[in-house]
Design a protein around this motif. Structure first.
Motif, PDB file in Angstrom:
ATOM      1  N   LEU A  12     -38.716 -25.272  32.829  1.00 22.43           N
ATOM      2  CA  LEU A  12     -38.889 -26.687  33.172  1.00 22.43           C
ATOM      3  C   LEU A  12     -38.428 -26.965  34.607  1.00 22.43           C
ATOM      4  CD1 LEU A  12     -39.127 -29.786  32.573  1.00 22.43           C
ATOM      5  CD2 LEU A  12     -36.818 -29.648  31.621  1.00 22.43           C
ATOM      6  N   GLN A  13     -37.278 -26.473  34.944  1.00 16.42           N
ATOM      7  CA  GLN A  13     -36.604 -26.619  36.271  1.00 16.42           C
ATOM      8  C   GLN A  13     -36.026 -28.004  36.512  1.00 16.42           C
ATOM      9  OE1 GLN A  13     -36.192 -23.753  36.955  1.00 16.42           O
ATOM     10  NE2 GLN A  13     -38.027 -22.507  36.931  1.00 16.42           N
ATOM     11  N   SER A  14     -36.773 -29.071  36.238  1.00 16.71           N
ATOM     12  CA  SER A  14     -36.207 -30.414  36.426  1.00 16.71           C
ATOM     13  C   SER A  14     -36.978 -31.411  35.581  1.00 16.71           C
ATOM     14  CB  SER A  14     -36.300 -30.817  37.908  1.00 16.71           C
ATOM     15  OG  SER A  14     -35.958 -32.189  38.045  1.00 16.71           O
TER      16      SER A  14
ATOM     17  N   THR B  61     -40.425 -23.855  45.928  1.00 12.95           N
ATOM     18  CA  THR B  61     -39.700 -23.889  47.213  1.00 12.95           C
ATOM     19  C   THR B  61     -38.298 -23.291  47.145  1.00 12.95           C
ATOM     20  OG1 THR B  61     -39.036 -26.149  46.718  1.00 12.95           O
ATOM     21  CG2 THR B  61     -40.990 -25.873  48.106  1.00 12.95           C
ATOM     22  N   PHE B  62     -37.769 -23.105  45.923  1.00 14.70           N
ATOM     23  CA  PHE B  62     -36.412 -22.545  45.802  1.00 14.70           C
ATOM     24  C   PHE B  62     -36.423 -21.041  45.593  1.00 14.70           C
ATOM     25  CE2 PHE B  62     -37.947 -24.122  41.691  1.00 14.70           C
ATOM     26  CZ  PHE B  62     -37.956 -22.952  40.952  1.00 14.70           C
ATOM     27  N   CYS B  63     -37.598 -20.447  45.367  1.00 15.42           N
ATOM     28  CA  CYS B  63     -37.663 -19.118  44.743  1.00 15.42           C
ATOM     29  C   CYS B  63     -37.951 -17.988  45.717  1.00 15.42           C
ATOM     30  CB  CYS B  63     -38.719 -19.141  43.644  1.00 15.42           C
ATOM     31  SG  CYS B  63     -38.731 -17.636  42.665  1.00 15.42           S
TER      32      CYS B  63
ATOM     33  N   GLY C 292     -44.375 -10.698  33.017  1.00 15.00           N
ATOM     34  CA  GLY C 292     -44.850 -10.990  34.373  1.00 15.00           C
ATOM     35  C   GLY C 292     -44.098 -12.200  34.870  1.00 15.00           C
ATOM     36  N   GLN C 293     -44.092 -12.415  36.170  1.00 16.46           N
ATOM     37  CA  GLN C 293     -43.375 -13.579  36.715  1.00 16.46           C
ATOM     38  C   GLN C 293     -44.088 -14.866  36.364  1.00 16.46           C
ATOM     39  OE1 GLN C 293     -40.528 -13.411  37.920  1.00 16.46           O
ATOM     40  NE2 GLN C 293     -40.319 -11.258  38.427  1.00 16.46           N
ATOM     41  N   ILE C 294     -45.407 -14.775  36.168  1.00 16.66           N
ATOM     42  CA  ILE C 294     -46.184 -15.989  35.889  1.00 16.66           C
ATOM     43  C   ILE C 294     -47.401 -15.560  35.063  1.00 16.66           C
ATOM     44  CG2 ILE C 294     -47.223 -15.862  38.238  1.00 16.66           C
ATOM     45  CD1 ILE C 294     -47.195 -19.038  38.140  1.00 16.66           C
TER      46      ILE C 294
ATOM     47  N   THR D 147     -35.960 -22.730  27.767  1.00 15.88           N
ATOM     48  CA  THR D 147     -36.367 -23.076  29.133  1.00 15.88           C
ATOM     49  C   THR D 147     -35.333 -22.639  30.171  1.00 15.88           C
ATOM     50  OG1 THR D 147     -37.378 -24.881  30.377  1.00 15.88           O
ATOM     51  CG2 THR D 147     -35.300 -25.392  29.296  1.00 15.88           C
ATOM     52  N   ASP D 148     -35.720 -22.783  31.441  1.00 18.68           N
ATOM     53  CA  ASP D 148     -34.801 -22.632  32.577  1.00 18.68           C
ATOM     54  C   ASP D 148     -34.725 -23.973  33.291  1.00 18.68           C
ATOM     55  OD1 ASP D 148     -34.728 -19.876  32.162  1.00 18.68           O
ATOM     56  OD2 ASP D 148     -36.168 -19.436  33.760  1.00 18.68           O
ATOM     57  N   ILE D 149     -33.521 -24.361  33.690  1.00 15.91           N
ATOM     58  CA  ILE D 149     -33.352 -25.616  34.434  1.00 15.91           C
ATOM     59  C   ILE D 149     -32.432 -25.356  35.631  1.00 15.91           C
ATOM     60  CG2 ILE D 149     -32.519 -28.009  34.345  1.00 15.91           C
ATOM     61  CD1 ILE D 149     -33.054 -27.976  31.325  1.00 15.91           C
TER      62      ILE D 149
ATOM     63  N   THR E  13     -43.400 -13.351  28.428  1.00 20.17           N
ATOM     64  CA  THR E  13     -42.546 -14.152  29.297  1.00 20.17           C
ATOM     65  C   THR E  13     -42.813 -13.751  30.738  1.00 20.17           C
ATOM     66  OG1 THR E  13     -40.305 -15.031  29.442  1.00 20.17           O
ATOM     67  CG2 THR E  13     -40.475 -12.650  29.319  1.00 20.17           C
ATOM     68  N   SER E  14     -42.810 -14.702  31.699  1.00 22.30           N
ATOM     69  CA  SER E  14     -42.707 -16.126  31.530  1.00 22.30           C
ATOM     70  C   SER E  14     -44.034 -16.805  31.854  1.00 22.30           C
ATOM     71  CB  SER E  14     -41.721 -16.686  32.538  1.00 22.30           C
ATOM     72  OG  SER E  14     -40.412 -16.461  32.184  1.00 22.30           O
ATOM     73  N   PRO E  15     -44.382 -17.789  31.067  1.00 27.79           N
ATOM     74  CA  PRO E  15     -45.552 -18.592  31.424  1.00 27.79           C
ATOM     75  C   PRO E  15     -45.146 -19.670  32.426  1.00 27.79           C
ATOM     76  CG  PRO E  15     -44.605 -19.417  29.403  1.00 27.79           C
ATOM     77  CD  PRO E  15     -43.730 -18.255  29.847  1.00 27.79           C
TER      78      PRO E  15
ATOM     79  N   ILE F  13     -29.281 -22.557  32.315  1.00 30.13           N
ATOM     80  CA  ILE F  13     -29.072 -23.520  33.392  1.00 30.13           C
ATOM     81  C   ILE F  13     -28.535 -22.802  34.616  1.00 30.13           C
ATOM     82  CG2 ILE F  13     -27.837 -25.632  34.023  1.00 30.13           C
ATOM     83  CD1 ILE F  13     -27.773 -26.142  30.964  1.00 30.13           C
ATOM     84  N   PHE F  14     -29.155 -23.101  35.758  1.00 30.00           N
ATOM     85  CA  PHE F  14     -28.758 -22.442  37.006  1.00 30.00           C
ATOM     86  C   PHE F  14     -28.340 -23.486  38.020  1.00 30.00           C
ATOM     87  CE2 PHE F  14     -32.138 -19.930  34.999  1.00 30.00           C
ATOM     88  CZ  PHE F  14     -31.478 -18.721  34.845  1.00 30.00           C
ATOM     89  N   LYS F  15     -27.220 -23.213  38.684  1.00 32.79           N
ATOM     90  CA  LYS F  15     -26.846 -24.067  39.814  1.00 32.79           C
ATOM     91  C   LYS F  15     -27.714 -23.631  40.987  1.00 32.79           C
ATOM     92  CE  LYS F  15     -22.720 -22.770  38.731  1.00 32.79           C
ATOM     93  NZ  LYS F  15     -21.353 -22.301  38.800  1.00 32.79           N
ATOM     94  N   TYR F  16     -28.312 -24.575  41.663  1.00 34.07           N
ATOM     95  CA  TYR F  16     -29.180 -24.230  42.782  1.00 34.07           C
ATOM     96  C   TYR F  16     -28.428 -23.348  43.785  1.00 34.07           C
ATOM     97  CZ  TYR F  16     -31.676 -24.363  47.117  1.00 34.07           C
ATOM     98  OH  TYR F  16     -32.289 -23.961  48.276  1.00 34.07           O
ATOM     99  N   SER F  17     -29.103 -22.277  44.199  1.00 34.72           N
ATOM    100  CA  SER F  17     -28.516 -21.333  45.153  1.00 34.72           C
ATOM    101  C   SER F  17     -29.515 -21.149  46.304  1.00 34.72           C
ATOM    102  CB  SER F  17     -28.276 -20.005  44.408  1.00 34.72           C
ATOM    103  OG  SER F  17     -27.956 -18.969  45.282  1.00 34.72           O
ATOM    104  N   PRO F  18     -29.166 -21.553  47.520  1.00 38.29           N
ATOM    105  CA  PRO F  18     -30.123 -21.441  48.631  1.00 38.29           C
ATOM    106  C   PRO F  18     -30.481 -19.984  48.892  1.00 38.29           C
ATOM    107  CG  PRO F  18     -28.150 -22.687  49.263  1.00 38.29           C
ATOM    108  CD  PRO F  18     -27.855 -22.068  47.941  1.00 38.29           C
TER     109      PRO F  18
HETATM  110  N1  SAH Z   1     -41.183 -17.011  36.823  1.00 33.89           N
HETATM  111  C1  SAH Z   1     -39.953 -16.295  36.720  1.00 33.89           C
HETATM  112  C2  SAH Z   1     -38.875 -16.960  37.497  1.00 33.89           C
HETATM  113  C3  SAH Z   1     -37.901 -15.957  37.907  1.00 33.89           C
HETATM  114  S1  SAH Z   1     -36.451 -16.669  38.418  1.00 33.89           S
HETATM  115  C4  SAH Z   1     -39.540 -16.221  35.302  1.00 33.89           C
HETATM  116  O1  SAH Z   1     -39.664 -17.240  34.626  1.00 33.89           O
HETATM  117  O2  SAH Z   1     -39.051 -15.180  34.884  1.00 33.89           O
HETATM  118  C5  SAH Z   1     -35.736 -17.143  36.851  1.00 33.89           C
HETATM  119  C6  SAH Z   1     -35.110 -18.492  36.921  1.00 33.89           C
HETATM  120  O3  SAH Z   1     -34.102 -18.503  37.898  1.00 33.89           O
HETATM  121  C7  SAH Z   1     -36.057 -19.604  37.337  1.00 33.89           C
HETATM  122  O4  SAH Z   1     -36.828 -20.090  36.274  1.00 33.89           O
HETATM  123  C8  SAH Z   1     -35.118 -20.626  37.896  1.00 33.89           C
HETATM  124  O5  SAH Z   1     -34.685 -21.525  36.892  1.00 33.89           O
HETATM  125  C9  SAH Z   1     -33.939 -19.805  38.396  1.00 33.89           C
HETATM  126  N2  SAH Z   1     -33.922 -19.759  39.849  1.00 33.89           N
HETATM  127  C10 SAH Z   1     -34.844 -19.239  40.669  1.00 33.89           C
HETATM  128  N3  SAH Z   1     -34.489 -19.419  41.971  1.00 33.89           N
HETATM  129  C11 SAH Z   1     -33.305 -20.062  41.953  1.00 33.89           C
HETATM  130  C12 SAH Z   1     -32.421 -20.542  42.968  1.00 33.89           C
HETATM  131  N4  SAH Z   1     -32.707 -20.412  44.250  1.00 33.89           N
HETATM  132  N5  SAH Z   1     -31.289 -21.156  42.574  1.00 33.89           N
HETATM  133  C13 SAH Z   1     -30.984 -21.321  41.273  1.00 33.89           C
HETATM  134  N6  SAH Z   1     -31.794 -20.896  40.277  1.00 33.89           N
HETATM  135  C14 SAH Z   1     -32.927 -20.281  40.611  1.00 33.89           C
END
Ligand code: SAH
Ligand code: F3S
Length: 468
Positions: A290-292, A166-168, A204-206, A328-330, A261-263, A359-364
């Motif tokens: 991981l994300q959370s 939902t954030f992506c 690939g993205q997934i 990981t990514d969080i 990358t990335s699974p 680590i990423f700060k959530y960005s809408p």
């Molecule tokens: N599946 C891809 C994800 C691409 S985005 C990959 O793993 O390469 C890469 C990372 O950015 C994500 O795993 C997530 O942690 C972070 N991310 C994606 N959308 C975001 C958002 N809206 N705000 C903050 N971080 C975000």
């Protein structure tokens, strides 16, 4: 002949796309400029994942426009990639000096569009429409005639993502999942190996969803289905399409290492875990986003797994390959994330002991469900959580780096270090960077070094036994 400068933002996929555009233009007679100011064409290959990345590319383009107006009035300026895809013509409306906007399914059209712009046949070009088969349109991505033979190369195995976290914004910028066939990917890998590449990273993205939509005939198009493949695409040993691809790439002679990358955790099946133990070229490193650490937030994110499932994957991987590097990514500050949710992320990070975490700060992001969710977390709390988590993961990572001191590790030598050309750089199988006093004869070699000390996310080694 015109010269081009490409600046890349964002992920490895973007790096690979930029290489592909550069190779395409060089094949058409363009030269690669050393600086932006010396180039006839400047292209920014952009990232949209977070607002910050978009702002950087916007500001960069504003600066380029300023200098071009003053010093190089004929310079062609273009946006490529994710931001080009998601914003399209809007980019030219905002900055009328931009000449080209080229989307993520159109990289292979860069040369033809630039030729037209340079010849003055067209004024502005916006090309962002979806294009069937674009995932397999560019195979060539090593620059011909380049003095440097890459030791390590990226190979794109699929485009797009259907997971819709939902954030992506990626499903919007990269489109639906589209995979290349196994014979096509293997042929590209073979060509790379013939040119001196020894390590391949499948991108690939997934990637764990690779080939899911293919029938076996489609997966193996052009080559015929190997005998043990069942009708569902899973082979008789229970191997998913992705693991079948890993096996096929593994069989290439002369290739030493494979990474990917990335699974996605939900696709990390037992067949993939078993592949680490079975395929010696598959390096012991895994980047598993991981994300959370909170199940409630994972659900709101639409991730499709729980913290228990994530922990179980890590445990199985470590059992199959002790010493595997896990990164990981969080995201911190996802809408609705409470102090308790964040604590769960902290304690999961403590429990897993990641080798590194981004680590990423959530960005809408525009048009994503999370941007409309209630309880958006205030910026200062996002900052604070970012800081706390970063301190924790950095402390764990530093300790894990220190554990290497005194050990002998195998590295693949990539070349001189960018920061200090007197040093050479290589990577361990678990994907850690090692610096050592080397020379050109080490390039492209697998060799053993003894780790003497550590720096920030770097190991310093001494060539102990040189396997030349
Ligand atoms: N599946 C891809 C994800 C691409 S985005 C990959 O793993 O390469 C890469 C990372 O950015 C994500 O795993 C997530 O942690 C972070 N991310 C994606 N959308 C975001 C958002 N809206 N705000 C903050 N971080 C975000
Ligand atoms: Fe984005 Fe989730 Fe796909 S993070 S790339 S929608 S797996």
């Amino acid at each position: 002949m015109p010269s081009v400068f490409i600046k890349t933002y964002g992920c490895q996929m973007n790096e690979r796309d930029s290489e592909a555009v550069a190779a395409q233009l060089v094949a058409k007679g363009y030269s690669l400029a050393k600086t932006e100011s010396a180039a006839d064409v400047v292209l920014l290959n952009t990232c949209s994942v977070r607002d910050f990345a978009e702002q950087k590319a916007m500001n960069k383009m504003k600066n380029l426009v300023g200098t071009a107006r003053k010093d190089r009035p004929g310079q062609i300026l273009g946006y490529l990639g994710c931001m080009a895809q998601s914003r399209g013509r809007e980019l030219i409306d905002k900055l009328p000096d931009v000449d080209l906007v080229l989307g993520t399914q159109k990289f292979h059209r860069a040369a033809e569009h630039l030729d037209e712009l340079l010849a003055g046949k067209r004024d502005k070009i916006v090309d962002v429409a979806p294009e069937a088969k674009s995932e397999a349109a560019i195979r060539e991505h090593l620059v011909n005639g380049s003095a440097k033979t890459s030791v390590s190369a990226f190979v794109s195995i699929m485009q797009g993502c259907n997971q819709h976290c939902t954030f992506c914004i990626v499903p919007a910028t990269r489109g639906e999942e589209r995979s290349r066939t196994i014979p096509d990917i293997v042929a590209e890998c073979r060509e790379l190996v013939a040119r001196g590449v020894r390590e391949i990273t499948l991108l690939g993205q997934i990637v764990t969803s690779y080939g899911k939509r293919f029938s076996p005939a489609e997966l193996w198009e052009g080559e015929g289905i190997p005998a043990n493949r069942g009708a569902s695409g899973v082979d008789s040993c229970g191997n998913s399409a992705f693991v079948q691809l890993l096996e096929a790439v593994h069989a290439i002679g002369g290739l030493d290492r494979i990474r990917f990358t990335s699974p996605h955790p939900k696709g990390y099946g037992d067949d993939l875990v078993a592949a680490y133990a079975r395929l010696p070229k598959l390096c012991e490193s895994a980047h598993i986003p991981l994300q959370s650490g909170s199940d409630r937030i994972l659900k709101l994110m639409h991730r499709g797994y729980t913290r228990e499932k994530f922990l179980a994957i890590v445990e199985k991987l470590r059992r199959a390959k002790p010493g595997i590097g896990i990164t990981t990514d969080i995201i911190v500050g996802f809408p609705g994330e409470t102090a308790e949710d964040f604590e769960m992320t902290l304690n999961l990070a403590r429990e897993v002991q990641f080798d590194n975490a981004y680590i990423f700060k959530y960005s809408p992001r525009r048009d994503t469900p999370a941007a409309e969710m209630p309880d958006q977390v205030p910026q200062e709390i996002r900052e604070e959580r970012n800081h706390r988590l970063l301190e924790l993961v950095n402390a764990i990572a530093a300790r894990k780096y220190d554990e290497f001191i005194g050990r002998q590790v195998e590295i693949l030598v990539e070349g001189p270090s960018k920061k200090n050309p007197a040093r050479y750089t290589g990577r361990t199988r678990c994907n850690r960077i090692v610096l050592f006093d080397g020379s050109a004869r080490h390039q492209g070699q697998l060799m053993d070094v003894k780790i003497e000390r550590t720096g920030s996310f770097t190991l310093y080694g001494d060539p102990a036994v040189i396997n030349l």
